[in-house]
Design an enzyme around this catalytic site. Structure first.
Site, PDB file in Angstrom:
ATOM      1  N   ASP A  66       6.841  -8.213  -0.720  1.00  0.00           N
ATOM      2  CA  ASP A  66       5.489  -8.765  -0.823  1.00  0.00           C
ATOM      3  C   ASP A  66       5.426  -9.704  -2.026  1.00  0.00           C
ATOM      4  OD1 ASP A  66       4.706  -7.114   1.221  1.00  0.00           O
ATOM      5  OD2 ASP A  66       3.663  -5.653  -0.056  1.00  0.00           O
ATOM      6  N   ASP A  72      -1.212  -8.096  -9.950  1.00  0.00           N
ATOM      7  CA  ASP A  72      -0.390  -6.941  -9.565  1.00  0.00           C
ATOM      8  C   ASP A  72       0.442  -6.503 -10.765  1.00  0.00           C
ATOM      9  OD1 ASP A  72      -1.015  -6.552  -6.791  1.00  0.00           O
ATOM     10  OD2 ASP A  72       0.233  -8.277  -6.269  1.00  0.00           O
ATOM     11  N   GLU A  95       4.101   0.737  -6.845  1.00  0.00           N
ATOM     12  CA  GLU A  95       4.380  -0.258  -5.812  1.00  0.00           C
ATOM     13  C   GLU A  95       5.127  -1.458  -6.403  1.00  0.00           C
ATOM     14  OE1 GLU A  95       0.923  -1.705  -3.662  1.00  0.00           O
ATOM     15  OE2 GLU A  95       1.985  -3.528  -3.117  1.00  0.00           O
ATOM     16  N   GLU A  96       4.842  -1.768  -7.645  1.00  0.00           N
ATOM     17  CA  GLU A  96       5.384  -2.997  -8.227  1.00  0.00           C
ATOM     18  C   GLU A  96       6.705  -2.805  -8.969  1.00  0.00           C
ATOM     19  OE1 GLU A  96       4.039  -5.412  -7.008  1.00  0.00           O
ATOM     20  OE2 GLU A  96       2.111  -4.589  -6.395  1.00  0.00           O
ATOM     21  N   ASP A 117      -0.446   2.769  -7.028  1.00  0.00           N
ATOM     22  CA  ASP A 117      -0.582   1.390  -6.546  1.00  0.00           C
ATOM     23  C   ASP A 117      -1.597   0.774  -7.496  1.00  0.00           C
ATOM     24  OD1 ASP A 117      -1.280  -0.953  -5.314  1.00  0.00           O
ATOM     25  OD2 ASP A 117      -1.749  -0.069  -3.366  1.00  0.00           O
ATOM     26  N   LEU A 119      -2.885  -2.150  -7.930  1.00  0.00           N
ATOM     27  CA  LEU A 119      -3.924  -3.036  -7.390  1.00  0.00           C
ATOM     28  C   LEU A 119      -3.780  -3.040  -5.876  1.00  0.00           C
ATOM     29  CD1 LEU A 119      -6.204  -4.814  -8.434  1.00  0.00           C
ATOM     30  CD2 LEU A 119      -4.652  -6.756  -8.320  1.00  0.00           C
ATOM     31  N   ASP A 120      -4.666  -2.341  -5.217  1.00  0.00           N
ATOM     32  CA  ASP A 120      -4.631  -2.278  -3.753  1.00  0.00           C
ATOM     33  C   ASP A 120      -5.577  -3.324  -3.175  1.00  0.00           C
ATOM     34  OD1 ASP A 120      -4.044  -0.927  -1.158  1.00  0.00           O
ATOM     35  OD2 ASP A 120      -6.220  -0.678  -1.233  1.00  0.00           O
ATOM     36  N   GLU A 281      -0.059   5.357  -1.445  1.00  0.00           N
ATOM     37  CA  GLU A 281      -1.197   4.945  -0.611  1.00  0.00           C
ATOM     38  C   GLU A 281      -1.550   6.088   0.342  1.00  0.00           C
ATOM     39  OE1 GLU A 281      -0.884   0.088  -0.507  1.00  0.00           O
ATOM     40  OE2 GLU A 281       0.484   1.151   0.814  1.00  0.00           O
TER      41      GLU A 281
HETATM   42  P1  AHG Z   1      -1.461  -3.945  -1.345  1.00  0.00           P
HETATM   43  O1  AHG Z   1      -2.441  -5.018  -1.735  1.00  0.00           O
HETATM   44  O2  AHG Z   1      -1.354  -2.862  -2.375  1.00  0.00           O
HETATM   45  O3  AHG Z   1      -0.119  -4.480  -0.914  1.00  0.00           O
HETATM   46  O4  AHG Z   1      -2.037  -3.151  -0.105  1.00  0.00           O
HETATM   47  C1  AHG Z   1      -2.686  -3.814   0.936  1.00  0.00           C
HETATM   48  C2  AHG Z   1      -2.681  -2.910   2.128  1.00  0.00           C
HETATM   49  C3  AHG Z   1      -3.924  -2.105   2.300  1.00  0.00           C
HETATM   50  O5  AHG Z   1      -4.747  -1.964   1.237  1.00  0.00           O
HETATM   51  C4  AHG Z   1      -4.660  -2.768   3.421  1.00  0.00           C
HETATM   52  O6  AHG Z   1      -5.231  -1.790   4.219  1.00  0.00           O
HETATM   53  C5  AHG Z   1      -3.613  -3.530   4.126  1.00  0.00           C
HETATM   54  O7  AHG Z   1      -2.548  -3.706   3.244  1.00  0.00           O
HETATM   55  C6  AHG Z   1      -4.104  -4.866   4.569  1.00  0.00           C
HETATM   56  O8  AHG Z   1      -3.255  -5.306   5.538  1.00  0.00           O
HETATM   57  P2  AHG Z   1      -3.436  -6.679   6.334  1.00  0.00           P
HETATM   58  O9  AHG Z   1      -2.825  -7.708   5.429  1.00  0.00           O
HETATM   59  O10 AHG Z   1      -2.676  -6.447   7.616  1.00  0.00           O
HETATM   60  O11 AHG Z   1      -4.907  -6.907   6.584  1.00  0.00           O
HETATM   61 MN    MN Z   2      -1.944  -1.043  -1.548  1.00  0.00          MN
HETATM   62 MN    MN Z   3      -0.905  -3.011  -4.511  1.00  0.00          MN
END
Ligand code: AHG
Ligand code: MN
Ligand code: MN
Length: 359
Positions: A66, A72, A95-96, A117, A119-120, A281
């Site tokens: 990612d 983050d 996560e990071e 995590d 920053l979600d 998560e």
């Molecule tokens: P993060 O920002 O920590 O990587 O998590 C994002 C996750 C979660 O929070 C969310 O439900 C989902 O990814 C969003 O996914 P889409 O990009 O498919 O919408």
């Molecule tokens: Mn997340």
């Molecule tokens: Mn995150």
């Protein structure tokens, strides 16, 4: 508190420190107060928005490929700085960060493991949308390094999240229900505002990234199609859909008023079991949801019983109102046993031919 309010520290001291005996979790309240300090610092940084120069990409990728945002990385550092020094932790996973973060030699080691995590929903950052932080606490069990973290979520001694919305809230469980605290910003206290949150058993609201529909398994397609059929379909009532793209925001809504959140197994990237990561998560959110009377499954098993095999392992997640999640679990069972032929037929949706009996 003279004003009759319960701060986070009073709640933790009453709940954990004044209960001696084998159940006593010495140091856990102090650790959670350090986690809360991280959350307050992150909240203050987020409130500054673009003025702090923190928006945008860090031009790097994390262990899952990612793209990392500047925030983050900044929020990851905030967690490390607030929690590494206190002598309560034996290691951290984020996560990071690819591997286990070892406590620097300058500080004593403790009895707990923290996964987070920082920053979600970070794709929401640059649009000033709702984001959060998620955390999970295990007690060390004798195994060191990665193995110490690779345990089923039912072994968590605490789990929680922060939601950075119009107000900042900390929602927490230490195994006696799920409780919500609101940050009183000018004073800096978290105050108990949502005691013993209960998720309604039934709901008419679901959340899923519908752009992935063609990759879903038949039981998920069946459930969502029935919701969309609404009043005129076998559910005989209308449903509403939400997608905020931040698990924290979705779970918070479900804790407040019920609903279902799904990031199910799909075939978009066949090597991946789901989108969400187990340790920081799925596992803590499942703990909070169960403690609030809800249910959380992969589709085929209880998430809190799944033993992760890798730090960043992904898992399908279906959680929320008990009766709806149980229904989706039943649909997976019927599919696996070949009992849902109408839904796996290419003529599914030709309702005049294959409309199933109401269930
Ligand atoms: P993060 O920002 O920590 O990587 O998590 C994002 C996750 C979660 O929070 C969310 O439900 C989902 O990814 C969003 O996914 P889409 O990009 O498919 O919408
Ligand atoms: Mn997340
Ligand atoms: Mn995150």
């Amino acid at each position: 508190m003279q004003d009759g309010r319960t701060t986070l520290s009073k709640f933790l001291i009453d709940t954990l420190d004044r209960k001696p005996g084998p159940q006593s979790q010495i140091g856990l309240s102090a650790l959670l107060i350090d986690v809360a300090a991280s959350i307050k610092t992150i909240s203050a940084a987020l409130t500054k928005g673009a003025l702090a120069g923190n928006y945008g990409s860090a031009q790097s990728v994390n262990a899952h490929g990612d793209e990392q945002k500047k925030l983050d990385l900044a929020t990851n550092d905030i967690f490390l700085q607030h929690c590494e020094w206190d002598g309560l932790l034996a290691g951290m996973v984020s996560e990071e960060m690819e591997g286990v973060y070892e406590i620097p030699e300058a500080y004593p080691r403790g009895e707990y493991l923290l996964a987070f995590d920082p920053l979600d929903g970070s794709s929401n950052i640059d649009i000033n949308g709702v984001v959060g932080s998620i955390f999970s606490v295990l007690r060390v069990n004798g195994e060191s390094g990665e193995a110490g973290f690779l345990r089923p979520g039912r072994e968590q001694v605490a789990a929680g999240y922060a939601i950075y919305g119009p107000s900042t809230m900390l929602v927490l469980s230490v195994g006696n229900g799920t409780h919500g605290f609101t940050l009183e910003r000018d004073v800096g206290n978290f105050v108990l505002t949502h005691s013993d949150i209960r998720i309604p058993e039934d709901s008419c609201e679901f959340a899923i990234n519908a752009s992935n529909e063609r990759f879903w398994e038949p039981p998920v397609r069946r459930y969502v199609q029935e919701c969309k059929d609404g009043r005129s379909g076998c559910r005989e009532r209308d449903f509403n859909m939400r997608w905020i793209a931040s698990m924290v925001a979705e779970v918070h809504r479900i804790l407040m008023r019920g609903g279902v959140f799904m990031y199910p197994r799909d075939f978009k990237t066949p090597a991946m079991q789901g989108r969400l990561r187990m340790l920081y998560e799925a596992s803590p959110m499942s703990f909070l949801v169960e403690q609030a009377g809800g249910m959380s499954i992969t589709g085929r098993e209880r998430i809190l019983d799944v033993k992760p095999r890798a730090l960043h392992e992904r898992v399908p997640v279906i959680l929320g109102s008990k009766n709806e999640v149980a229904r989706i679990g039943r649909y997976h069972g019927e599919y696996d046993r070949g009992e849902d032929k109408p839904y796996t037929s290419p003529l599914f949706n030709e309702r005049s031919l294959f409309l199933p009996d109401p269930v």
